[in-house]
Write a protein that holds these residues in place. Structure first.
Motif, PDB file in Angstrom:
ATOM      1  N   LYS A  19       0.903  -1.116   0.029  1.00 38.43           N
ATOM      2  CA  LYS A  19      -0.116   0.086   0.000  1.00 38.43           C
ATOM      3  C   LYS A  19       0.993   1.292  -0.168  1.00 38.43           C
ATOM      4  O   LYS A  19       1.890   1.560   0.954  1.00 38.43           O
ATOM      5  CB  LYS A  19      -0.843   0.047   1.404  1.00 38.43           C
ATOM      6  N   PRO A  20       0.766   2.072  -0.911  1.00 38.41           N
ATOM      7  CA  PRO A  20       1.612   3.254  -1.000  1.00 38.41           C
ATOM      8  C   PRO A  20       1.131   4.048   0.267  1.00 38.41           C
ATOM      9  O   PRO A  20       0.285   4.305   0.492  1.00 38.41           O
ATOM     10  CB  PRO A  20       1.348   4.137  -2.269  1.00 38.41           C
ATOM     11  N   PRO A  21       2.486   4.818   0.813  1.00 39.36           N
ATOM     12  CA  PRO A  21       2.140   5.561   1.949  1.00 39.36           C
ATOM     13  C   PRO A  21       1.244   6.789   1.645  1.00 39.36           C
ATOM     14  O   PRO A  21       1.428   7.453   0.528  1.00 39.36           O
ATOM     15  CB  PRO A  21       3.480   6.021   2.410  1.00 39.36           C
ATOM     16  N   SER A  22       0.354   7.071   2.509  1.00 45.70           N
ATOM     17  CA  SER A  22      -0.438   8.342   2.222  1.00 45.70           C
ATOM     18  C   SER A  22       0.304   9.811   2.432  1.00 45.70           C
ATOM     19  O   SER A  22       1.230   9.771   3.170  1.00 45.70           O
ATOM     20  CB  SER A  22      -1.615   8.307   3.201  1.00 45.70           C
ATOM     21  N   THR A  23       0.127  10.598   1.543  1.00 44.47           N
ATOM     22  CA  THR A  23       0.631  12.045   1.816  1.00 44.47           C
ATOM     23  C   THR A  23      -0.061  13.069   2.591  1.00 44.47           C
ATOM     24  O   THR A  23       0.611  13.759   3.085  1.00 44.47           O
ATOM     25  CB  THR A  23       0.541  12.716   0.282  1.00 44.47           C
ATOM     26  N   GLU A  24      -1.026  12.448   3.455  1.00 44.95           N
ATOM     27  CA  GLU A  24      -1.722  13.220   4.542  1.00 44.95           C
ATOM     28  C   GLU A  24      -0.903  13.085   5.711  1.00 44.95           C
ATOM     29  O   GLU A  24      -0.745  13.807   6.488  1.00 44.95           O
ATOM     30  CB  GLU A  24      -3.074  12.754   4.723  1.00 44.95           C
ATOM     31  N   SER A  25      -0.399  11.794   5.929  1.00 46.23           N
ATOM     32  CA  SER A  25       0.515  11.620   7.126  1.00 46.23           C
ATOM     33  C   SER A  25       1.809  12.015   7.050  1.00 46.23           C
ATOM     34  O   SER A  25       2.494  12.552   7.970  1.00 46.23           O
ATOM     35  CB  SER A  25       0.513  10.188   7.628  1.00 46.23           C
ATOM     36  N   ASN A  26       2.405  12.030   5.667  1.00 40.27           N
ATOM     37  CA  ASN A  26       3.562  12.642   5.553  1.00 40.27           C
ATOM     38  C   ASN A  26       4.059  13.509   4.156  1.00 40.27           C
ATOM     39  O   ASN A  26       3.917  13.014   3.125  1.00 40.27           O
ATOM     40  CB  ASN A  26       4.711  11.316   5.243  1.00 40.27           C
ATOM     41  N   PRO A  27       3.537  14.895   4.402  1.00 35.21           N
ATOM     42  CA  PRO A  27       3.615  15.871   3.281  1.00 35.21           C
ATOM     43  C   PRO A  27       4.754  15.863   2.614  1.00 35.21           C
ATOM     44  O   PRO A  27       4.985  16.425   1.361  1.00 35.21           O
ATOM     45  CB  PRO A  27       3.296  16.949   3.971  1.00 35.21           C
ATOM     46  N   THR A  28       5.917  15.369   3.062  1.00 32.54           N
ATOM     47  CA  THR A  28       7.234  15.413   2.284  1.00 32.54           C
ATOM     48  C   THR A  28       7.214  14.477   0.999  1.00 32.54           C
ATOM     49  O   THR A  28       8.164  14.539   0.236  1.00 32.54           O
ATOM     50  CB  THR A  28       8.504  15.035   3.271  1.00 32.54           C
ATOM     51  N   LEU A  29       6.348  13.301   1.121  1.00 32.04           N
ATOM     52  CA  LEU A  29       6.240  12.470  -0.120  1.00 32.04           C
ATOM     53  C   LEU A  29       5.643  13.153  -1.428  1.00 32.04           C
ATOM     54  O   LEU A  29       5.814  12.700  -2.471  1.00 32.04           O
ATOM     55  CB  LEU A  29       5.537  11.308   0.178  1.00 32.04           C
TER      56      LEU A  29
END
Length: 106
Positions: A19-29
């Motif tokens: 599952k790709p990491p969500s950008t909500e939890s990590n905005p640096t992605l």
């Protein structure tokens, strides 16, 4: 087939789907390329309009295409379309004022 299945060392209960990491939890992605290209497109289109430089107007169109191609579908399209229309208007206005072909900048 059953012989191969018996010799398979993988454990079925340990296999997890990616599952790709969500950008909500990590905005640096998040990829900043569309935003930078959108800004560059607006800057070059303003230079093409104000300074009547055809190559700036064409670079603005190129930056707008890159911004559109790299954007996500969830992003707001109003700013992107306004940048694209500004770059197209810079090309049209620069050729309306001087219809000769573009001379190389060097």
């Amino acid at each position: 087939m059953s012989v191969n299945n018996m010799a398979d060392p993988r454990r079925q209960n340990k296999i997890l789907r990616y599952k790709p990491p969500s950008t909500e939890s990590n905005p640096t992605l998040e990829d900043p390329t569309p935003d930078y290209m959108n800004l560059l497109g607006m800057i070059f289109s303003m230079c093409g309009l104000m300074l009547k430089l055809k190559w700036c107007a064409w670079i603005a169109v190129y930056c707008s295409f890159i911004s559109f191609a790299n954007s996500r579908s969830s992003e707001d399209t109003k700013q992107m379309m306004s940048s694209f229309m500004l770059s197209i208007s810079a090309v049209v206005m620069s050729y309306l004022q001087n219809p000769q072909p573009m001379s190389p900048p060097w």
